[in-house]
Design an enzyme around this catalytic site. Structure first.
Site, PDB file in Angstrom:
ATOM      1  N   MET A  32       0.841  -1.188   0.000  1.00 25.11           N
ATOM      2  CA  MET A  32       0.000   0.000   0.000  1.00 25.11           C
ATOM      3  C   MET A  32       0.886   1.250   0.000  1.00 25.11           C
ATOM      4  SD  MET A  32      -3.412  -0.967   2.074  1.00 25.11           S
ATOM      5  CE  MET A  32      -2.814  -0.708   3.707  1.00 25.11           C
ATOM      6  N   HIS A  39       9.342  -3.550   3.287  1.00 19.45           N
ATOM      7  CA  HIS A  39       8.922  -3.765   1.889  1.00 19.45           C
ATOM      8  C   HIS A  39      10.152  -4.022   1.006  1.00 19.45           C
ATOM      9  CE1 HIS A  39       5.624  -0.879   3.225  1.00 19.45           C
ATOM     10  NE2 HIS A  39       4.937  -1.921   2.835  1.00 19.45           N
ATOM     11  N   SER A 188       4.306   1.327   7.896  1.00 21.01           N
ATOM     12  CA  SER A 188       4.085   2.648   7.294  1.00 21.01           C
ATOM     13  C   SER A 188       3.409   3.574   8.308  1.00 21.01           C
ATOM     14  CB  SER A 188       3.220   2.518   6.049  1.00 21.01           C
ATOM     15  OG  SER A 188       3.795   1.571   5.180  1.00 21.01           O
ATOM     16  N   ARG A 189       2.679   2.972   9.266  1.00 18.46           N
ATOM     17  CA  ARG A 189       1.955   3.788  10.255  1.00 18.46           C
ATOM     18  C   ARG A 189       2.881   4.405  11.306  1.00 18.46           C
ATOM     19  NH1 ARG A 189      -2.194  -0.402   9.329  1.00 18.46           N
ATOM     20  NH2 ARG A 189      -4.074   0.651   8.626  1.00 18.46           N
TER      21      ARG A 189
END
Ligand code: PAF
Length: 283
Positions: A32, A39, A188-189
């Protein structure tokens, strides 16, 4: 060669057709976006093991609940493109909502039983969205191997089950969690954690480590005892709101009274207004 960004399904399908005709293997990394070292480790594995690597970036609306963070989920196409291009990825699939879910869209994939426990209890429509979008992405990219991160252990289990049950012709590789220098699992958060919340977030991994220590000291400890000790440790931090701490076998994702086989020790908690998950393997 520069990474080619493809926004349309038909263009990508044409490319896949020619790749398949030349018998080349395809590694696929669904994301995302707002890429981090986790990633990138999946992408590096795919580059190493396949002729062609495809990365997708799509913040999938159907996997977010109505009160969740879809609107504020971090997005930065330019930054992501640079990272992907540096790793010599062949294709970046970057579709929009109109393409993935055109007006009238009505088909959903659900993996029963496993979608309602743990994450599914707190995010009831989450896995339905994940399995639906990944099924679509697999149909479009037709990979030889799909790469997923162990941080989302339940997601990886459910997607593996979906591929078996629906006879998708692709292998799945689950890559280890990448952590920052203080042990926080990359996500990512994490960019949404302020300084104080970052310090608190480190307690998630500390709780899991405590569980692992207890297991290493006493291999026949009951799962209940181990989970209670973890709960008691983390409840000292009143700004951390724990959704669950649980133990599930790696093979079947079922509860086990004692750790007699490989299992995940999993945690999910809200720190400030950021919801984080983490896990560690025992046994
Ligand atoms: O793990 C994620 O980033 C997402 O759930 C995935 C697998 C890309 C599906 O949207």
């Amino acid at each position: 060669m520069k990474t080619k960004t493809i926004k349309s399904i038909s263009s990508l399908k044409k490319i896949i057709k020619t790749i398949k005709l030349s018998n080349k293997s395809i590694g696929f990394v669904p994301t995302m976006g707002y890429l981090h070292e986790g990633h990138l480790s999946l992408i590096r594995a795919s580059k190493k093991e396949n002729d062609i690597t495809i990365v997708s970036i799509y913040v999938n609306p159907t996997q977010f609940g109505a009160n969740e963070d879809f609107n504020i989920y971090p997005r930065d196409y330019k930054r992501d493109y640079l990272l992907i291009n540096q790793l010599n990825v062949n294709y970046l699939f970057y579709p929009n909502n109109e393409i993935m879910y055109p007006i009238g869209y009505s088909t959903f994939v659900d993996v029963d039983n496993y979608n309602k426990i743990l994450e599914g209890e707190f995010r009831p429509t989450h896995f339905r969205g994940v399995t639906t979008i990944v099924a679509k992405l697999l149909n479009i990219t037709q990979p030889t191997i799909m790469y997923l991160g162990q941080k989302d252990a339940q997601q990886a289990f459910i997607l593996t089950k979906m591929c078996q049950d629906l006879n998708f012709d692709c292998k799945i590789k689950i890559m280890p969690i990448i952590r920052d220098e203080n042990g926080l699992a990359l996500s990512s958060r994490n960019v949404r954690l302020n300084k104080d919340d970052y310090q608190l977030a480190l307690q998630l991994n500390k709780t899991l480590k405590l569980g692992k220590e207890l297991f290493l000291k006493n291999h026949s400890i009951t799962t209940d005892k181990l989970l209670n000790a973890c709960q008691n440790y983390i409840k000292k931090f009143d700004k951390i709101s724990v959704d669950y701490i649980a133990c599930r076998s790696v093979k079947k994702f079922d509860e086990i009274p004692k750790i007699t086989e490989k299992c995940y020790l999993l945690i999910a908690a809200k720190v400030g207004n950021v919801r984080l998950i983490d896990n560690i393997i025992l046994g």
